[in-house]
Design an enzyme around this catalytic site. Structure first.
Site, PDB file in Angstrom:
ATOM      1  N   ALA A  24     -13.618 -31.882  40.823  1.00 18.87           N
ATOM      2  CA  ALA A  24     -13.281 -33.171  41.437  1.00 18.87           C
ATOM      3  C   ALA A  24     -11.987 -33.055  42.224  1.00 18.87           C
ATOM      4  CB  ALA A  24     -13.148 -34.248  40.363  1.00 18.87           C
ATOM      5  N   ASP A  25     -11.825 -33.944  43.183  1.00 15.38           N
ATOM      6  CA  ASP A  25     -10.590 -34.032  43.952  1.00 15.38           C
ATOM      7  C   ASP A  25     -10.340 -35.493  44.288  1.00 15.38           C
ATOM      8  OD1 ASP A  25      -8.581 -32.095  45.462  1.00 15.38           O
ATOM      9  OD2 ASP A  25      -8.951 -33.821  46.770  1.00 15.38           O
ATOM     10  N   THR A  26      -9.094 -35.950  44.146  1.00 15.32           N
ATOM     11  CA  THR A  26      -8.747 -37.359  44.355  1.00 15.32           C
ATOM     12  C   THR A  26      -7.625 -37.492  45.378  1.00 15.32           C
ATOM     13  OG1 THR A  26      -9.360 -37.899  42.064  1.00 15.32           O
ATOM     14  CG2 THR A  26      -7.955 -39.482  43.220  1.00 15.32           C
TER      15      THR A  26
END
Length: 198
Positions: A69-71
């Site tokens: 994931a990347d935010t």
């Protein structure tokens, strides 16, 4: 089959466990994140989550499941990642003060040759902040490893007036979206059931 979280984020580890994901191991992606200029925030987090998953998948077995994931935080067309230093954190918090912004998280799930990437977007509204409040919050150290320089699950909760969308997405992992993606690779987090490869 092993389940691998390609992230060193303690928030993502906690959320994955909270979801009821069977025992998983953590193998952080350590490579440099590279994204083409001109991508939208949604495209950016998808590209970066895919890169992380691909990096860790090289070390995984053919039947292993890799979750990455990347935010980022987006406001006025600007993308805010993690602050470089306290001054950068103050800049970000001043920019977010008294207004709404959008938190985007891209998620990739891989198992063998199967790969799916998606993203979630959540609107967050900050109350107006004074400079002394910003300085006091930065002094806690909490902003320094978080996109947009705040943690809604920690002391940063007192900065947030409200949200529109998935709360866990703001923490860093859109749990409802991820659960659906895991079902596609044969993992049902509600029943604990595992099926064959997709």
């Amino acid at each position: 089959m092993s389940i691998i979280l390609a992230s060193q984020s303690p928030r993502r580890r906690e959320l994955l466990a909270q979801m009821g994901v069977p025992q998983f191991e953590v193998v952080p992606a350590l490579g440099e994140e590279i994204a083409s200029p001109g991508l939208s925030s949604a495209q950016l987090v998808e590209v970066l989550s895919r890169q992380k998953a691909e990096e860790v998948a090289v070390q995984a077995g053919p039947d292993d499941v890799v979750i990455a994931a990347d935010t980022v935080v987006a406001v006025d067309g600007a993308v805010l990642g993690k602050p470089r230093d306290p001054a950068d954190a103050a800049r970000m918090l001043s920019l977010l003060s008294g207004r709404a912004h959008t938190v985007y998280t891209g998620v990739t799930v891989r198992r063998g040759t199967f790969s799916r990437t998606a993203h979630e977007a959540t609107q967050v509204r900050f109350r107006p902040l004074t400079q002394s409040e910003i300085s006091a919050y930065i002094a806690t150290g909490e902003p320094m490893d978080k996109a947009g320089a705040y943690g809604i699950q920690g002391r940063g909760c007192v900065l947030v007036e409200g949200i529109d969308g998935n709360y866990h997405n703001v923490v860093g992992l859109p749990t409802c979206l991820l659960a659906g993606m895991l079902r596609q690779v044969g993992i049902d987090v509600l029943t604990g059931g595992q099926e064959g490869r997709p």
